[in-house]
Design a protein around this motif. Structure first.
Motif, mmCIF file in Angstrom:
data_model
loop_
_atom_site.group_PDB
_atom_site.id
_atom_site.type_symbol
_atom_site.label_atom_id
_atom_site.label_comp_id
_atom_site.label_asym_id
_atom_site.label_seq_id
_atom_site.Cartn_x
_atom_site.Cartn_y
_atom_site.Cartn_z
ATOM 1 N N GLY A 120 0.824 -1.206 0.000
ATOM 2 C CA GLY A 120 0.000 0.000 0.000
ATOM 3 C C GLY A 120 0.857 1.254 0.000
ATOM 4 N N LEU A 121 1.891 1.249 0.824
ATOM 5 C CA LEU A 121 2.808 2.393 0.864
ATOM 6 C C LEU A 121 3.444 2.610 -0.502
ATOM 7 C CD1 LEU A 121 4.619 1.814 4.276
ATOM 8 C CD2 LEU A 121 2.932 3.574 3.749
ATOM 9 N N ARG A 122 3.924 1.520 -1.089
ATOM 10 C CA ARG A 122 4.581 1.617 -2.394
ATOM 11 C C ARG A 122 3.656 2.255 -3.426
ATOM 12 N NH1 ARG A 122 5.388 -3.897 -4.918
ATOM 13 N NH2 ARG A 122 3.256 -3.467 -5.446
ATOM 14 N N GLU A 123 2.402 1.778 -3.482
ATOM 15 C CA GLU A 123 1.448 2.302 -4.460
ATOM 16 C C GLU A 123 1.097 3.762 -4.179
ATOM 17 O OE1 GLU A 123 0.518 0.659 -7.252
ATOM 18 O OE2 GLU A 123 1.954 -0.828 -6.556
ATOM 19 N N CYS A 124 0.950 4.112 -2.908
ATOM 20 C CA CYS A 124 0.654 5.507 -2.556
ATOM 21 C C CYS A 124 1.814 6.410 -2.959
ATOM 22 C CB CYS A 124 0.403 5.650 -1.059
ATOM 23 S SG CYS A 124 -1.200 5.050 -0.510
ATOM 24 N N TYR A 125 3.033 5.983 -2.656
ATOM 25 C CA TYR A 125 4.200 6.803 -2.968
ATOM 26 C C TYR A 125 4.317 7.069 -4.467
ATOM 27 C CZ TYR A 125 5.947 5.996 1.818
ATOM 28 O OH TYR A 125 6.104 5.948 3.174
ATOM 29 N N VAL A 126 4.131 6.050 -5.281
ATOM 30 C CA VAL A 126 4.281 6.252 -6.727
ATOM 31 C C VAL A 126 3.162 7.152 -7.263
ATOM 32 C CG1 VAL A 126 3.073 4.191 -7.613
ATOM 33 C CG2 VAL A 126 4.985 5.145 -8.875
ATOM 34 N N ALA A 127 1.947 6.990 -6.752
ATOM 35 C CA ALA A 127 0.832 7.827 -7.211
ATOM 36 C C ALA A 127 1.020 9.279 -6.747
ATOM 37 C CB ALA A 127 -0.494 7.265 -6.717
ATOM 38 N N LEU A 128 1.506 9.454 -5.520
ATOM 39 C CA LEU A 128 1.782 10.812 -5.029
ATOM 40 C C LEU A 128 2.884 11.462 -5.848
ATOM 41 C CD1 LEU A 128 1.418 10.201 -1.206
ATOM 42 C CD2 LEU A 128 0.185 11.957 -2.513
ATOM 43 N N SER A 129 3.892 10.686 -6.195
ATOM 44 C CA SER A 129 4.978 11.203 -7.018
ATOM 45 C C SER A 129 4.433 11.711 -8.355
ATOM 46 C CB SER A 129 6.030 10.112 -7.246
ATOM 47 O OG SER A 129 7.034 10.566 -8.109
ATOM 48 N N ARG A 130 3.557 10.940 -8.956
ATOM 49 C CA ARG A 130 2.963 11.340 -10.249
ATOM 50 C C ARG A 130 2.106 12.601 -10.109
ATOM 51 N NH1 ARG A 130 1.504 5.322 -11.454
ATOM 52 N NH2 ARG A 130 3.421 4.651 -12.472
ATOM 53 N N ALA A 131 1.315 12.653 -9.020
ATOM 54 C CA ALA A 131 0.455 13.824 -8.809
ATOM 55 C C ALA A 131 1.300 15.086 -8.658
ATOM 56 C CB ALA A 131 -0.431 13.613 -7.582
ATOM 57 N N TYR A 132 2.321 15.019 -7.815
ATOM 58 C CA TYR A 132 3.180 16.186 -7.612
ATOM 59 C C TYR A 132 3.946 16.548 -8.880
ATOM 60 C CZ TYR A 132 2.278 16.610 -2.625
ATOM 61 O OH TYR A 132 1.671 16.821 -1.421
ATOM 62 N N PHE A 133 4.392 15.544 -9.620
ATOM 63 C CA PHE A 133 5.099 15.799 -10.877
ATOM 64 C C PHE A 133 4.206 16.600 -11.830
ATOM 65 C CE2 PHE A 133 6.269 14.761 -15.227
ATOM 66 C CZ PHE A 133 7.628 15.048 -15.228
ATOM 67 N N ASN A 134 2.947 16.178 -11.926
ATOM 68 C CA ASN A 134 2.012 16.858 -12.827
ATOM 69 C C ASN A 134 1.631 18.250 -12.350
ATOM 70 O OD1 ASN A 134 1.334 15.065 -15.167
ATOM 71 N ND2 ASN A 134 1.034 13.641 -13.480
ATOM 72 N N LEU A 135 1.872 18.541 -11.086
ATOM 73 C CA LEU A 135 1.662 19.893 -10.563
ATOM 74 C C LEU A 135 2.954 20.719 -10.636
ATOM 75 C CD1 LEU A 135 -0.552 19.084 -7.444
ATOM 76 C CD2 LEU A 135 -1.261 20.314 -9.513
ATOM 77 N N ASN A 136 3.967 20.145 -11.274
ATOM 78 C CA ASN A 136 5.291 20.778 -11.396
ATOM 79 C C ASN A 136 5.974 21.009 -10.048
ATOM 80 O OD1 ASN A 136 5.201 20.894 -14.245
ATOM 81 N ND2 ASN A 136 3.909 22.715 -14.109
ATOM 82 N N ASP A 137 5.595 20.236 -9.037
ATOM 83 C CA ASP A 137 6.276 20.275 -7.744
ATOM 84 C C ASP A 137 7.285 19.131 -7.773
ATOM 85 O OD1 ASP A 137 7.156 20.086 -5.130
ATOM 86 O OD2 ASP A 137 5.149 20.283 -4.239
ATOM 87 N N PHE A 138 8.398 19.391 -8.439
ATOM 88 C CA PHE A 138 9.383 18.338 -8.695
ATOM 89 C C PHE A 138 10.099 17.884 -7.435
ATOM 90 C CE2 PHE A 138 9.053 20.745 -12.753
ATOM 91 C CZ PHE A 138 8.304 19.784 -13.419
ATOM 92 N N LYS A 139 10.244 18.780 -6.463
ATOM 93 C CA LYS A 139 10.899 18.406 -5.205
ATOM 94 C C LYS A 139 10.064 17.331 -4.480
ATOM 95 C CE LYS A 139 12.882 20.468 -1.024
ATOM 96 N NZ LYS A 139 12.304 19.656 0.017
ATOM 97 N N SER A 140 8.763 17.580 -4.338
ATOM 98 C CA SER A 140 7.887 16.593 -3.688
ATOM 99 C C SER A 140 7.794 15.322 -4.515
ATOM 100 C CB SER A 140 6.488 17.173 -3.472
ATOM 101 O OG SER A 140 6.539 18.250 -2.568
ATOM 102 N N ALA A 141 7.718 15.479 -5.841
ATOM 103 C CA ALA A 141 7.651 14.306 -6.724
ATOM 104 C C ALA A 141 8.884 13.433 -6.518
ATOM 105 C CB ALA A 141 7.549 14.741 -8.183
ATOM 106 N N TYR A 142 10.042 14.069 -6.435
ATOM 107 C CA TYR A 142 11.289 13.328 -6.228
ATOM 108 C C TYR A 142 11.290 12.630 -4.866
ATOM 109 C CZ TYR A 142 16.174 12.380 -5.230
ATOM 110 O OH TYR A 142 17.339 11.754 -4.875
ATOM 111 N N GLU A 143 10.861 13.333 -3.818
ATOM 112 C CA GLU A 143 10.841 12.747 -2.468
ATOM 113 C C GLU A 143 9.950 11.509 -2.425
ATOM 114 O OE1 GLU A 143 12.810 13.458 0.096
ATOM 115 O OE2 GLU A 143 13.744 14.973 -1.202
#
Length: 172
Positions: A120-143
């Motif tokens: 569950g953590l793994r799936e949440c992390y990857v989806a959060l990364s994608r969401a932040y990436f699409n908002l151009n928040d690359f720092k959060s996407a990377y984290e």
């Protein structure tokens, strides 16, 4: 019979035959309803939500996810609630509802930590990364991508250790 129908639905879903996936998951849903198996009903509803998400029908996907979530909340099924919230968050990312997705995925993340679900953590992390990436928040996407990678590696190590122990037991 119900789980067999859902398994067939999953097979068709994997093959991208969404009409057949809907047909068999609906049959599974009806079987679970007939037997009064609420967890099975919730599971079937989530499967249907996933199919409609893949088909690009956000309205129907959310309808099924929300119905399933309501049942899981009534039954206090934390793993099921976490999984359904994750599916909702992933659908929100697919449909470019990034801010909503982040809120939903954070709820799923909290529950996944609570129940110690590394998948569950793994799936949440990857989806959060994608969401932040699409908002151009690359720092959060990377984290979040880093957390995803660490969790994925941890799961692989656990699986490898389990397989080695299993082989040693068989060898002995």
């Amino acid at each position: 019979a119900a789980s067999t129908m859902n398994n067939l639905g999953l097979m068709y879903y994997d093959m991208k035959n969404f009409e057949k996936a809907i047909e068999y998951n609906t049959k599974g849903l009806n079987c679970y309803k007939e037997f009064g198996n609420e967890l099975g009903v919730a599971h079937s509803l989530s499967l249907l939500g996933d199919v409609y998400d893949e088909k690009g029908d956000f309205e129907k996907a959310m309808k099924y996810f929300m119905e399933g979530l309501a049942i899981r909340e009534k039954l206090e099924d934390k793993p099921g609630i976490a999984a359904t919230l994750m599916s909702i968050g992933i659908a929100q990312v697919h449909f470019k509802k990034y801010h909503e997705a982040i809120k939903t995925l954070n709820k799923a993340l909290i529950l996944s930590k609570e129940i110690d679900s590394k998948e569950g953590l793994r799936e949440c992390y990857v989806a959060l990364s994608r969401a932040y990436f699409n908002l151009n928040d690359f720092k959060s996407a990377y984290e979040y991508h880093k957390l995803y990678s660490e969790t994925k590696d941890s799961l692989l190590n656990e699986e490898s250790s389990r397989q080695i122990a299993e082989m040693q037991t068989k060898y002995e």
